[in-house]
Each structure stands twice: as structure tokens, then as C-alpha cells.
Write a protein that holds these residues in place. Sequence first.
Motif, PDB file in Angstrom:
ATOM      1  N   GLU A   1      21.546  41.844  27.137  1.00 41.07           N
ATOM      2  CA  GLU A   1      22.599  42.256  28.065  1.00 41.07           C
ATOM      3  C   GLU A   1      22.643  41.402  29.327  1.00 41.07           C
ATOM      4  O   GLU A   1      22.682  41.905  30.446  1.00 41.07           O
ATOM      5  N   GLY A   2      22.604  40.076  29.142  1.00 43.36           N
ATOM      6  CA  GLY A   2      22.819  39.190  30.269  1.00 43.36           C
ATOM      7  C   GLY A   2      21.640  38.353  30.702  1.00 43.36           C
ATOM      8  O   GLY A   2      21.807  37.407  31.476  1.00 43.36           O
ATOM      9  N   THR A   3      20.433  38.673  30.227  1.00 47.31           N
ATOM     10  CA  THR A   3      19.259  37.892  30.645  1.00 47.31           C
ATOM     11  C   THR A   3      18.793  36.945  29.547  1.00 47.31           C
ATOM     12  O   THR A   3      17.641  36.514  29.545  1.00 47.31           O
ATOM     13  N   GLU A   4      19.678  36.610  28.617  1.00 45.12           N
ATOM     14  CA  GLU A   4      19.298  35.741  27.501  1.00 45.12           C
ATOM     15  C   GLU A   4      18.756  34.392  27.971  1.00 45.12           C
ATOM     16  O   GLU A   4      17.793  33.863  27.396  1.00 45.12           O
ATOM     17  N   LEU A   5      19.356  33.824  29.001  1.00 45.32           N
ATOM     18  CA  LEU A   5      18.929  32.499  29.468  1.00 45.32           C
ATOM     19  C   LEU A   5      17.520  32.552  30.052  1.00 45.32           C
ATOM     20  O   LEU A   5      16.726  31.620  29.861  1.00 45.32           O
TER      21      LEU A   5
ATOM     22  N   VAL B   1      10.220  26.279  17.060  1.00 47.08           N
ATOM     23  CA  VAL B   1      11.109  27.393  16.735  1.00 47.08           C
ATOM     24  C   VAL B   1      12.142  26.868  15.744  1.00 47.08           C
ATOM     25  O   VAL B   1      12.769  25.828  15.984  1.00 47.08           O
ATOM     26  N   GLY B   2      12.313  27.577  14.642  1.00 44.63           N
ATOM     27  CA  GLY B   2      13.254  27.106  13.631  1.00 44.63           C
ATOM     28  C   GLY B   2      14.702  27.336  14.006  1.00 44.63           C
ATOM     29  O   GLY B   2      15.562  26.474  13.798  1.00 44.63           O
ATOM     30  N   ALA B   3      15.015  28.510  14.565  1.00 43.29           N
ATOM     31  CA  ALA B   3      16.393  28.838  14.928  1.00 43.29           C
ATOM     32  C   ALA B   3      16.382  29.906  16.015  1.00 43.29           C
ATOM     33  O   ALA B   3      15.459  30.727  16.089  1.00 43.29           O
ATOM     34  N   VAL B   4      17.407  29.878  16.843  1.00 40.53           N
ATOM     35  CA  VAL B   4      17.578  30.848  17.921  1.00 40.53           C
ATOM     36  C   VAL B   4      18.961  31.484  17.784  1.00 40.53           C
ATOM     37  O   VAL B   4      19.953  30.778  17.562  1.00 40.53           O
ATOM     38  N   VAL B   5      19.010  32.797  17.888  1.00 39.45           N
ATOM     39  CA  VAL B   5      20.287  33.522  17.902  1.00 39.45           C
ATOM     40  C   VAL B   5      20.346  34.305  19.199  1.00 39.45           C
ATOM     41  O   VAL B   5      19.402  35.016  19.540  1.00 39.45           O
ATOM     42  N   LEU B   6      21.445  34.182  19.935  1.00 42.40           N
ATOM     43  CA  LEU B   6      21.569  34.934  21.166  1.00 42.40           C
ATOM     44  C   LEU B   6      23.013  35.323  21.420  1.00 42.40           C
ATOM     45  O   LEU B   6      23.944  34.753  20.844  1.00 42.40           O
ATOM     46  N   GLU B   7      23.174  36.323  22.280  1.00 43.54           N
ATOM     47  CA  GLU B   7      24.492  36.852  22.594  1.00 43.54           C
ATOM     48  C   GLU B   7      25.040  36.156  23.828  1.00 43.54           C
ATOM     49  O   GLU B   7      24.411  36.140  24.882  1.00 43.54           O
ATOM     50  N   TYR B   8      26.238  35.578  23.688  1.00 42.11           N
ATOM     51  CA  TYR B   8      26.950  34.956  24.801  1.00 42.11           C
ATOM     52  C   TYR B   8      28.004  35.945  25.283  1.00 42.11           C
ATOM     53  O   TYR B   8      28.824  36.407  24.499  1.00 42.11           O
ATOM     54  N   SER B   9      27.977  36.285  26.576  1.00 46.97           N
ATOM     55  CA  SER B   9      28.858  37.353  27.056  1.00 46.97           C
ATOM     56  C   SER B   9      29.303  37.091  28.488  1.00 46.97           C
ATOM     57  O   SER B   9      28.924  36.098  29.115  1.00 46.97           O
ATOM     58  N   HIS B  10      30.114  38.025  29.004  1.00 49.33           N
ATOM     59  CA  HIS B  10      30.606  37.970  30.375  1.00 49.33           C
ATOM     60  C   HIS B  10      29.482  38.143  31.384  1.00 49.33           C
ATOM     61  O   HIS B  10      29.661  37.888  32.572  1.00 49.33           O
ATOM     62  N   PHE B  11      28.298  38.580  30.949  1.00 53.49           N
ATOM     63  CA  PHE B  11      27.172  38.772  31.857  1.00 53.49           C
ATOM     64  C   PHE B  11      26.548  37.452  32.311  1.00 53.49           C
ATOM     65  O   PHE B  11      25.736  37.436  33.210  1.00 53.49           O
ATOM     66  N   TRP B  12      26.902  36.363  31.642  1.00 53.36           N
ATOM     67  CA  TRP B  12      26.234  35.099  31.923  1.00 53.36           C
ATOM     68  C   TRP B  12      26.626  34.498  33.264  1.00 53.36           C
ATOM     69  O   TRP B  12      25.980  33.574  33.735  1.00 53.36           O
TER      70      TRP B  12
END
Length: 621
Positions: free
Chosen positions: A476-480, A495-506
Amino acid sequence: MLLLLACLPLAAAFGNDWPLRQVCSDLGQIKWATLARKLWRQVNVTDFGHPLAMREAKAMAMLTSKTMGSFGAGHRLEEVCWIGVLALQFWELVMKFPLLYPSQLQEEWRLLISADWPLVLLADFPIWGLLRQAQATVTSCEAFLPPSEHSSCPLPRCDLLEAEDVQDQQHFLDALVNTALAGEAVYMMTSPTVPSCPLGLAAKHLALAVVQVSQHGSSSWALVEAAVREAQNLVARYLEEGIHKAPQRDQRRAGRMDPLGELLSSRWDVVGLLHALQVVLRRSMDRHELLPLPWLISEGALGRNVLEDHSHRGTFVRYLLASLRTEFWGSGHGVENFVRLALRSGRSGNRPRVFIDVGAYCHEHECLSRSLLAEVANGSPGRVRVLALEPNRRNLLRTEAELRKLPRRWRRRLWLLRRAAGNTTGKAGAYGGLAWTQSGEGRVASYADGMVQRVPLRQIESFGFPWVELLKIDTEGTELEVLQGARRLLVARRVGAVVLEYSHFWGASADGPLRALAAEMWTYGYEGFYLGRCLVPISGADMKWWHPLYEICARPEARIYRGIAGWCWFNVGFVLRGSPLHRKTWARAPWRGTCSDRKVTCIQKDNCAGSMQAWGFVGNR
């Protein structure tokens, strides 16, 4: 009429906000895209002179009733579609005439006349085609009713201004409309006679536009736009202000005068010409092997550049825009498809399989930890380990309850902790002590929720794993910040792969947060993709695949995104370059846009649109 009454309060609140309000979503209870396809199918049948099938009409009636009932029950941001509402109201006019007359659609007429007609022309709904069908019923009104009721039929008054010699022009325009709809060559006939009726003048402007767009396609948009606006001004001024100047009909046969009825009963085929324009635009605007996107030209130079970009990057951009709502928005299945691809790619290796799920809350069908633990059944139980972090106590308890349903031998591979991940070590407030709300105007706001839960905070790299096959982050916005806490692992390409949520919180940055991240991850050895049924690349050497339109959450309300307003929510993935997963990921990029075929499921095909070798991109990304 029930449908009309349900829409009147909403119509009053509509205003002139057409650029935003005309967009539609195919999510939620109202399936706007499905309705648009069905309406176009109906209009196309009558364009070629065939009668409507009763079975299709009944099916549409059931769908329309359910849709309008849902729409009238309450406003939903993702389901705002005023042009869809108008289309269904005009469909009702076609189906129910003469039980429903144009004079009963005054609110709908006011919405349409105040709209931006060029934008309506570029919409997904056949507004003008439905009005053309209504015109056919209105002009044959007397055949519907017994002579004693003929006074109820709308009668044109503008046509009384014309002499008999304008009939040739009217017949020519009829032929022009039919020729354009059939896809045949069209030409323009000029006449020394200037129509006295403003509707006739509007028809002449539209006829020129039909000829231009038939011959020159999208390059003639500036002329088409100007012609349509002039026609709209003529129609609006006459029907709203000057209709009282037209000669009076015989009072014994004069029906109730109304603007929409006057337009539909006229011999000047204004709505037919507008329909022909919309059909030809849909047919010719985007000649790439991709979904038609004529609405892009309404965005000016930016949209036209996207349409004219014949490179592979142009294809990727158009594919993303065309499928934004149905495939890439966060409620789609992009993450599930990508995870399945990643898991299959990792089964052939010999190293221990470690998965990390940050923000591991299991909600309804979304439970990544469950999918990862299922890998126990596909290999040696001793080789699989799942670290799941969830800082919120309530979410943790619900996740534990959900995972307890799994076989015990699976759960022995799980390490579920009440922890937060970040770029430092210490204590943190779960979700930052903030709650989020969405306003009715399409914006997301935050406020202090007053229930900060203090939990241990750790960096991902501090857990000491030598290799992480998949790292998923949904915080919820602290992915970075979480990624910063895994920087050493990423730099070492562990790390083989990363999945993260890109949102308006960025938030925002000089480069744009998503572009900055994609560029940084490339330097670490990872290539970025938007995750949908197909995978759209966003980085590459020197950011060759990046396009400014990929920074969606910087201005999600922009018309070019067709309604991604408010809760901007997409998933992106980063894959270690040169790995088996990287090769399989590229095989699912929409090289020629064939993934736009809704019957194609990319995850079930080894190639979305032809092999990378065929396009000369192996080893050159």
C-alpha cells in the motif's frame, strides 16, 4: 417510464463533463463493453438492410433492464458511462416506438446536444446508428398507427422551408450514407442550391467530412472535427432557438413539437451522416493489427503519435491502452498468470526454492502464499520455503485461518511472521498509520486512522537467503522502500523475479516513479513489464521500450486512459535478464497486437504473436 425516471436525477448532475464521463468500464455489475458490442451488432444488421432478429432484441431487453436498474441504484466510479446510458435510452426508443416517443427523451436530448459531438463520434457506442434506426421508425410513424392517431406522429417543420429541387440533394445524401457504410468509394456532389433549412446546411458539412475521411482516413481528422462542430452548432441553434421560425404544420395533424422529434422526422439525414462518419472512422483510424483505437486522435499530437508509431514499442503502447481496464488494471489476473509462468520456469533448477511474500494478506481468491506452497506438490518438499510477512494483526489472523486449510506437509514449508519490510531495521507502524478513502470526484485521499500498530521492521536482505526465486511486494505505497531493503540481493542478481503493485500511493519524482524504478532495476540486471494476460515491456537498454504514457498513476484521470480515475492500481514485474523466465516472458509480449483477440490466453501459448526470432529481437534487447 421506469428507465427514464431512474436517469433523470443523474442527468441533472451530469453537466458538460464529457471528456471524463463518456468513458466506460467493463468491470463491476454493468458490462459496458459487452453492451457496446451487442448494440453495434444490432446496428450493423440494419446497415445492410436486414431485419432485427426477435431473439436478439429480447436478449438485449433483458440485459438493458438489469443494467439500467444497477445504474439507477447508485453511482460507481468505475461504472460511469453517460454515453452508454444515452445509447440504451435511444435503443429503448427504437424498440418501443410508438409507445415511447422522442418527446419523452428531453433529458437525453439535452445531454446529447450539450456534449462534444466529435468525442461522441469516437466513443465505443453506436449513438448515431441507434438514432438512425429511430429515424427510420419515426419517418414511417403513420404506418404504425391508425389514421385517427396520426396527430401523435412527429412531423418536420424545417423541411417546409425547402423547394422541391432540394430533393435531389437529399437522395444523394442517402446514397452517400449507404455507400460509405458498405465500404465503397464515395464522391461529393455539389449543388448550386443552398438549403434553407439549417439541418440541410449541417448535412452538407457532414457529407464533405464523410468523403474526406473515406479517402484520407485519420489524417483528415482536423477537417472532420471542424465539420462536425459546425454541424452541431447549426443543429443546436435551430432546434434550441430558431425552431419557432419554421412554418407551422396543419394544426389538426401537428404532433407535440420537440427537438429530437424534429431531427428524427426530417428528410435531411443528419444522424445517418454522423453514423457513417463513426463507422468509417472505426474502420480506418488504426490500421495496425490491434484493437481499433480511434479515440486516441482526440488527444491531439500525443494520441496521433501513438497511432502513427509503427515500431514495436508503438504496438506495445497501443495494446496496453486498449486493454488497460480489462487486462492490466489490478483486479485482473496478471499477477496470477505471471506467477504460474515463474513457478514453471523454476522447477527445472537444482537450487533451493525460496519465495518471499511481503504483504501476505489472503483475501477471497487472492492468496499468493497458498499458490507458492502448492509447489510442494511439484517437487521435493525440502526444496521449497515460503516467507510470508503481514504486519496487520487482523489480516494476519485471517491469513493464518485461510492457510490452515492447506495440507500439513505444505504448511511445514511456511514461515508466516507479523513483520513489516522496509529499507531499515527497527519498529514501524503497520500501513504507516494511515487509512485511505476515495472521493466521488475520482481522487484518493489519506487520513490518520488513529490505530497505529507497532511491529518489527526488517530489510529483506537481512534474512540471509542466498537466492530468492520470487519476491512479491504489496504494501500500500511502501513498495519502493521494501525494494531498497533488498538492494544487495538485487545488485548481486540473487533474485529471480520481483512483482510489485504500482499505484497512486507512489507519489511523484522528477522522472516519474515508475520510470525511475525501471531504469534503476535495469542497471541491476532486471527488465520490467506491465503484467496482464500479455506482458508489456517498460524498460530495455537506454529505456528503449519506455513511453511517457506508462506513468499512468501520475494522472490517472486523463481521458487517454479511459476512466482509470481514483484508485490507480497496476502490477509490474521485473525479471532477471538472461534467465529461462526472461526468455519465456518475452515470448508473451504482444509483438503484433494479436493478444488483443479475446479468445487468446497468453499464458496457454508459447508465443503471443510470433516468435522473437522472427522479429530479430533475440539478444538485442
